[in-house]
Design an enzyme around this catalytic site. Structure first.
Site, mmCIF file in Angstrom:
data_model
loop_
_atom_site.group_PDB
_atom_site.id
_atom_site.type_symbol
_atom_site.label_atom_id
_atom_site.label_comp_id
_atom_site.label_asym_id
_atom_site.label_seq_id
_atom_site.Cartn_x
_atom_site.Cartn_y
_atom_site.Cartn_z
ATOM 1 N N GLU A 151 -18.449 26.845 -2.587
ATOM 2 C CA GLU A 151 -18.237 25.483 -2.077
ATOM 3 C C GLU A 151 -18.744 25.348 -0.648
ATOM 4 O OE1 GLU A 151 -16.978 21.471 -1.638
ATOM 5 O OE2 GLU A 151 -17.709 22.728 -3.273
ATOM 6 N N ASN A 192 0.879 -1.177 0.000
ATOM 7 C CA ASN A 192 0.000 0.000 0.000
ATOM 8 C C ASN A 192 0.911 1.220 0.000
ATOM 9 O OD1 ASN A 192 -1.846 2.050 0.423
ATOM 10 N ND2 ASN A 192 -1.853 1.753 2.647
ATOM 11 N N GLY A 193 0.833 2.025 -1.034
ATOM 12 C CA GLY A 193 1.701 3.204 -1.104
ATOM 13 C C GLY A 193 2.145 3.470 -2.528
ATOM 14 N N HIS A 252 -26.228 44.203 -5.618
ATOM 15 C CA HIS A 252 -27.046 44.060 -6.826
ATOM 16 C C HIS A 252 -28.230 43.127 -6.599
ATOM 17 C CE1 HIS A 252 -23.803 46.237 -8.743
ATOM 18 N NE2 HIS A 252 -22.962 45.382 -8.210
ATOM 19 N N LYS A 265 -21.610 22.695 0.574
ATOM 20 C CA LYS A 265 -21.418 21.717 1.663
ATOM 21 C C LYS A 265 -22.579 21.787 2.653
ATOM 22 C CE LYS A 265 -19.215 19.579 0.168
ATOM 23 N NZ LYS A 265 -18.615 19.625 -1.094
#
Ligand code: AGP
Length: 618
Positions: free
Chosen positions: A491, A102-103, A514, A495
């Protein structure tokens, strides 16, 4: 981010490994494999697909196996698309060694070339197969035991790894090593059996005594013997620290966090490091992106860059627009893929299209890519899933290394997307000479500091949680930002919307006058990103406009800010950095704010209503 499992003991290994892999499937689920030593030979089965597919494929020949030593792997592809050949475990050329990993081995290219010169052959595209053959080569040349060979080989390796290696010629031991990726060793009663895994979930039902290997350590695991641990660098012996785990299964899969979303928010420092690992060499002033190297001129000579995506990926594209135009002076247009594909857009072969997608399977983005290609544009992908449809449909691309993002609300994918897009923009600006050497180096060093800045921002979690308590009854929210932080306002609003179901809108702060300012009253919480920037004074006057209409100000401010702190009802502090990199930091308190409000409202933050992690339909 993959899942690794190993077992050596008196029990039948097959069921232990298969169950363990299922528990680690949240770490990666595009291919899987298992190797069992049956006393004479290594039996290995591996396949593209989920652990369920591996079980189906291996049941006939392995389920009956009495093998008591085994290793298994569930993959999240980084090097080599998900398929049977690239899945783990991998054999060495002699067939005596098998490895799971893993890596990411960054220097696997030059190592592979060296080994090829010495007659080694390779069946997969993976960095891992290079490592197991390097270990075999050391074994042969140095005539050393497996443990020593692994140590010597790892001293030649650059990158991250958690590995388990088995040698058919020495069938009473497993050798494991770790750098950057997690590795736990579960210790059975009186050392009668040992479990190896990426976290304790595969063995917590058998034992809660575990050793967590530290970075740059190698360990030899033999039945009925103490685990022998050594420092890889200087071979010094390490006294194992056995801890008694107080965790239950569900907790472990979430790494002790209550939800995948908060876990993924806290993973951002490490996955941003993984995303620029081997790509950002700040001290040498180098940005190296494999997928971009051969196409730099296409970007520089392009009439414009069109960025397409949906949802959070579209917001990452908006941030990129600012940095591409500001630093690389390349004209950019950012398009909702769903609109772009039907708008009969004007696209020519002089255009470059960047398609951003975490899942790599979003239908609208895929269709927009096909349209752009049909018009002759060069299409570059920024994806998180190796081998996904979008990564295969684009001409070239760069993978974010965020690992699996399980929470439907995207967090770490957003910041790793911005990290990749920022590296592309800086690379182009440097080649074009539109950025001074000094400013370029400042950006590279500051980008390298981003994980540390995020760790500092995450330390305000309890304060953000306290602020959140004041807004669980809010029915509406406004989010305001200027410049680079306008997309962060969008963003932040997304969320909150998607996990708390509170209506929220993001706006450029200057747009308030505005129209939206009509919404402001003592009921309206307004999140304002007011960090040190070229727009600071303008943002301060926007805050005054809102205050004069009794709006409730939650301000994201830079460390040491005093002016806005006095005006705001609540402040969320973040470390300073360059304005162009600030979206990577300012988004953190907004992720936390939405998370805490949603949790306090009792919402299912990982699987919000009406949403899917990947929108594969129109
Ligand atoms: C974000 O939190 C959402 N899950 C959603 O907007 C998402 O960003 C959008 O569906 C795009 O997905 P993609 O990045 O996998 O293409």
């Amino acid at each position: 981010m993959c899942g690794i499992v190993g077992y050596i003991g008196d029990k039948k290994a097959y069921p232990i490994i298969i169950k363990g892999l299922k528990r680690l499937e949240y770490r990666g689920y595009d291919s899987a494999g298992i190797a069992i030593y049956d006393g004479n030979n290594i039996q290995l089965t591996k396949t593209q697909g989920k652990v369920f597919d591996l079980e189906e494929k291996s049941k006939s020949n392995l389920d009956a196996s009495d093998g008591k030593i085994s290793i298994g792997h569930t993959r999240w592809a980084t090097h080599g698309v998900p398929n049977d050949v690239n899945s783990h475990p991998h054999y060495s050329n002699s067939g005596d060694l098998v490895i799971i990993h893993n890596g990411i081995i960054e220097n696997y290219g030059p190592l592979k070339e060296e080994l090829k010169k010495r007659g080694y052959t390779f069946t997969s595209d993976t960095d891992t197969e290079v490592l197991v053959n390097l270990i075999e080569d050391v074994q042969k040349k140095e005539k050393v035991k497996l443990g020593k060979a692994v140590q010597i080989a790892l001293n030649q390796v650059v990158g991250a790894y958690a590995i388990v290696v088995f040698d058919r010629q020495k069938p009473n031991e497993l050798v494991v090593a770790k750098l950057g990726s997690p590795l736990a060793i579960g210790i059975g009663k009186d050392n009668t059996e040992f479990f190896i895994a990426s976290d304790a979930s595969p063995f917590i039902e058998y034992t809660n005594n575990a050793i967590y290997l530290e970075d740059e350590q190698v360990a030899v695991i033999r039945q009925h013997k103490e685990v022998k641990i050594r420092q890889i660098k200087d071979d010094s012996l390490v006294i194992p620290y056995v801890q008694e785990l107080q965790l239950n299964l569900e907790q472990i899969e979430k790494g002790g966090y209550d939800h995948f979303m908060i876990k993924e928010i806290y993973e951002q420092p490490s996955v941003i490091k993984d995303t620029y690992r081997g790509r950002l060499l700040a001290d040498q002033g180098i940005i190296r992106l494999g997928g971009l190297e051969d196409h730099v001129q296409k970007f520089i000579n392009a009439n414009r860059v069109i960025i397409i995506g949906c949802g959070t990926s579209w917001h990452a594209g908006l941030v990129a627009e600012y940095i591409f135009e500001d630093l690389a002076r390349i004209p950019v247009e950012v398009e909702y893929a769903s609109e772009f594909r039907y708008r009969n857009p004007v696209i020519t072969e002089k255009d470059v299209v960047i398609a951003i997608s975490q899942s790599g399977e979003t239908a609208d983005t895929l269709a927009a890519i096909k349209l752009a290609k049909s018009k002759g544009a060069f299409v570059y992908g920024v994806c998180n899933v190796v081998g996904s449809s979008i990564s295969r449909e684009t001409h070239s691309g760069t993978y974010t290394h965020a690992g699996p993002e399980i929470g439907v609300a995207s967090t770490k994918a957003f910041t790793t997307q911005i990290t990749v897009l920022t590296m592309i923009a800086l690379k182009l600006a440097h080649v074009k000479g539109t950025i001074s050497k000094a400013n370029y180096m400042t950006h590279l060093r500051e980008l390298e500091m981003v994980p540390t800045h995020i760790e500092t921002a995450l330390k305000t979690n309890d304060h953000v949680k306290e602020v959140a308590t004041h807004f669980i009854n809010a029915r509406n929210f406004l989010y305001l930002g200027r410049g680079y932080n306008f997309p962060v306002a969008l963003e932040g609003a997304l969320k909150l919307k998607e996990i708390s179901y509170i209506h929220a809108e993001g706006y450029p702060a200057a747009e308030m006058k505005h129209g939206p300012i009509a919404l402001i009253d003592e009921e309206m919480p307004v999140v304002v990103i007011a960090i040190n920037s070229n727009h600071y004074d303008k943002v301060v006057s926007n805050i005054q406009e809102i205050k004069s209409r009794k709006g409730i100000i939650i301000a994201v401010v830079s460390e040491g800010d005093t002016t806005v702190r006095e005006m705001a009802d609540f402040t969320l502090e973040v470390p300073n950095t360059t304005e162009s990199l600030s979206p990577l930091i300012t988004t953190i308190p907004l992720q936390l704010l939405s998370y805490h409000i949603a949790v306090m409202l009792g919402k299912n933050v990982d699987q919000p209503r009406n949403l899917a992690k990947s929108v594969t339909v129109e």
